[in-house]
Write an enzyme that holds these catalytic residues in place. Structure first.
Site, PDB file in Angstrom:
ATOM      1  N   LYS A 216       0.853  -1.183   0.000  1.00 32.17           N
ATOM      2  CA  LYS A 216       0.000   0.000   0.000  1.00 32.17           C
ATOM      3  C   LYS A 216       0.890   1.235   0.000  1.00 32.17           C
ATOM      4  CE  LYS A 216      -3.592   2.419   2.504  1.00 32.17           C
ATOM      5  NZ  LYS A 216      -4.583   2.378   3.566  1.00 32.17           N
ATOM      6  N   ARG A 226     -10.815   9.819   1.904  1.00 32.44           N
ATOM      7  CA  ARG A 226     -10.687  10.473   3.215  1.00 32.44           C
ATOM      8  C   ARG A 226     -11.833  11.458   3.416  1.00 32.44           C
ATOM      9  NH1 ARG A 226      -4.092  11.153   2.881  1.00 32.44           N
ATOM     10  NH2 ARG A 226      -3.675   8.908   2.807  1.00 32.44           N
ATOM     11  N   LYS A 239       1.181  10.161   5.413  1.00 30.12           N
ATOM     12  CA  LYS A 239       1.316   8.790   5.918  1.00 30.12           C
ATOM     13  C   LYS A 239       2.608   8.121   5.434  1.00 30.12           C
ATOM     14  CE  LYS A 239      -3.707   8.252   6.447  1.00 30.12           C
ATOM     15  NZ  LYS A 239      -4.872   7.354   6.370  1.00 30.12           N
ATOM     16  N   GLU A 255       7.440  -6.817   1.300  1.00 26.08           N
ATOM     17  CA  GLU A 255       6.207  -6.669   2.077  1.00 26.08           C
ATOM     18  C   GLU A 255       5.294  -7.881   1.877  1.00 26.08           C
ATOM     19  OE1 GLU A 255       5.100  -4.752   4.318  1.00 26.08           O
ATOM     20  OE2 GLU A 255       6.071  -2.807   4.201  1.00 26.08           O
ATOM     21  N   LYS A 270      -2.213  -1.447  -3.839  1.00 24.74           N
ATOM     22  CA  LYS A 270      -3.057  -0.258  -3.781  1.00 24.74           C
ATOM     23  C   LYS A 270      -2.215   1.009  -3.845  1.00 24.74           C
ATOM     24  CE  LYS A 270      -6.207   1.875  -0.594  1.00 24.74           C
ATOM     25  NZ  LYS A 270      -6.596   1.965   0.758  1.00 24.74           N
ATOM     26  N   TYR A 335     -15.380   0.915  -6.825  1.00 29.85           N
ATOM     27  CA  TYR A 335     -16.655   1.591  -6.560  1.00 29.85           C
ATOM     28  C   TYR A 335     -17.597   1.439  -7.748  1.00 29.85           C
ATOM     29  CZ  TYR A 335     -13.789   3.440  -2.840  1.00 29.85           C
ATOM     30  OH  TYR A 335     -12.957   3.528  -1.762  1.00 29.85           O
TER      31      TYR A 335
HETATM   32  C1  PBG Z   1      -7.450   3.540   5.491  1.00 27.38           C
HETATM   33  C2  PBG Z   1      -7.766   3.288   4.075  1.00 27.38           C
HETATM   34  C3  PBG Z   1      -7.583   4.186   3.015  1.00 27.38           C
HETATM   35  C4  PBG Z   1      -8.148   3.586   1.898  1.00 27.38           C
HETATM   36  C5  PBG Z   1      -8.612   2.330   2.272  1.00 27.38           C
HETATM   37  N1  PBG Z   1      -8.356   2.152   3.625  1.00 27.38           N
HETATM   38  C6  PBG Z   1      -7.045   5.571   3.002  1.00 27.38           C
HETATM   39  C7  PBG Z   1      -5.727   5.855   3.536  1.00 27.38           C
HETATM   40  O1  PBG Z   1      -4.883   4.979   3.736  1.00 27.38           O
HETATM   41  O2  PBG Z   1      -5.487   7.037   3.783  1.00 27.38           O
HETATM   42  C8  PBG Z   1      -8.225   4.228   0.545  1.00 27.38           C
HETATM   43  C9  PBG Z   1      -9.321   3.776  -0.369  1.00 27.38           C
HETATM   44  C10 PBG Z   1      -9.626   4.677  -1.480  1.00 27.38           C
HETATM   45  O3  PBG Z   1      -8.969   5.726  -1.702  1.00 27.38           O
HETATM   46  O4  PBG Z   1     -10.577   4.360  -2.218  1.00 27.38           O
HETATM   47  N2  PBG Z   1      -6.499   2.823   6.103  1.00 27.38           N
END
Ligand code: PBG
Length: 351
Positions: A216, A226, A239, A255, A270, A335
């Protein structure tokens, strides 16, 4: 190209001979008709490939549009149950639930994550009680519950790893207890998969699956998400001390290897479209179920261009989803799941 007479007729030499073999070789022959293109297609797309992410809010009969994600709404628990029914009817195997937690319940210690009556736990129980046959994926991370919007606990301006993992373990057990079929740790703390797996084993929950958000990345493409969960305005800093650097690919292999060794059943990459090279490497290297997340920003890009009449929405959506399959993904968080499933139902040869 001419081959020496003595050349052995192996597949490789036959192929290299044909590579220059026009006019005997005309790759357009198999592309001429729709039936023929279908016959030789290397990748296929079906509703079984989708996991549908849904946002949960308090209340009843409430549907609250997400401004940055046209066509997506936050739903109250009763409407989540309806959406789960729709997913089942469309042949979508699983849904993923994300809460928009009331600001008054967000705190520095993210204690609402451990409340067995929190939004995602209630929504999970409601879908299960309705006897709906879809899998439920729950995120394991603290960001919907912290007052600072980070996925972990913040001490003196730093995200502390091991204390966060201890919280994630407790959150996992509560979510499994509520009926989550797949726990999806999205926090990127070190060692969390092993800790969660051990706790599940000790609790006798040997069947709970773990899909780790293994690779990720710290990405700007999460912006609209968010907004949807209400953590965007709260987030202090970024982050990058826990999510991966977009520059890295070898690190993603480490990872994934670690998460599999620690007991993950499936892994995820992701964001999606800008990271198809990682999807390809992971699926080829590890040969385990590999998922990709077409994230909120990717959804927003396609929808805003389509909304302006700059892209054909349906064609772009199906092409973007097929690209994940071609790259080696077993499935896709998207989505677009219900819309794409409907398009594929009407005409499976659409793509
Ligand atoms: C939170 C999380 C995030 C997403 C899924 N779980 C956002 C982030 O890490 O800030 C993002 C999903 C999306 O953008 O559709 N841990």
């Amino acid at each position: 190209m001419t081959l020496p007479k003595s050349a052995p007729r192996t597949a490789a030499t036959a192929q290299s001979a044909s590579a220059g073999g026009y006019p005997a070789v005309r790759l357009r022959r198999t592309r001429r008709a729709a039936w023929s293109r279908r016959l030789v297609a290397e990748a296929t797309l079906s509703p079984s490939d989708f996991i549908w992410p849904l946002f949960v809010i308090e209340g009843e009969g409430r549907r609250e549009p997400v401004a940055t994600m046209p066509g997506v709404a936050r739903l109250s628990v009763d409407l989540i149950v309806e959406a789960a029914r729709e997913a089942e009817a469309l042949g979508i195997p699983a849904i993923a639930l994300f809460p928009n937690t009331d600001p008054s319940l967000r705190s520095d210690d993210a204690r609402e994550a451990l409340n067995p009556e929190n939004l995602v736990c209630r929504a999970t129980r409601a879908v299960k009680a309705a006897g709906i046959g879809v899998g439920i994926v729950l995120d394991v991370a603290l960001d919907p519950y912290t007052s600072h919007g980070h996925d972990g606990l913040l001490v003196d301006g730093k995200i502390v790893n091991d204390e966060t993992v201890a919280m994630l373990v407790r959150q996992s057990l509560i979510q499994a207890e509520a009926g989550a079929d797949i726990l999806a740790p999205s926090d990127m703390m070190d060692g969390r998969i092993g800790a969660i797996r051990r706790a599940l084993e000790e609790a006798g929950r040997t069947d709970t699956q773990i899909m780790s958000y293994a690779a990720k990345y710290a990405s700007a493409f999460y912006g609209p998400f968010r907004d949807a969960v209400g953590s965007g305005g709260l987030l202090k800093g970024d982050k990058r001390t826990y999510q991966m650097d977009p520059a890295n690919s070898d690190e993603a292999m480490r990872e994934v290897a670690l998460d599999l060794a620690e007991g993950a059943d499936m892994v995820m990459v992701k964001p999606g479209m800008p990271y198809l090279d990682i999807v390809r490497r992971v699926s080829e290297t590890f040969a385990v179920p590999t998922f990709a997340y077409q994230v909120s920003g990717e959804y927003a890009m396609i929808m805003s261009a389509a909304g302006n009449g700059w892209l054909d929405a349906d064609k772009t959506i199906l092409e973007s989803l097929l690209a994940f399959k071609r790259a080696g993904a077993s499935g896709i968080f998207t989505y677009f799941a219900p819309h794409a499933a409907k398009l594929l139902r009407t005409d499976p040869s659409k793509i």
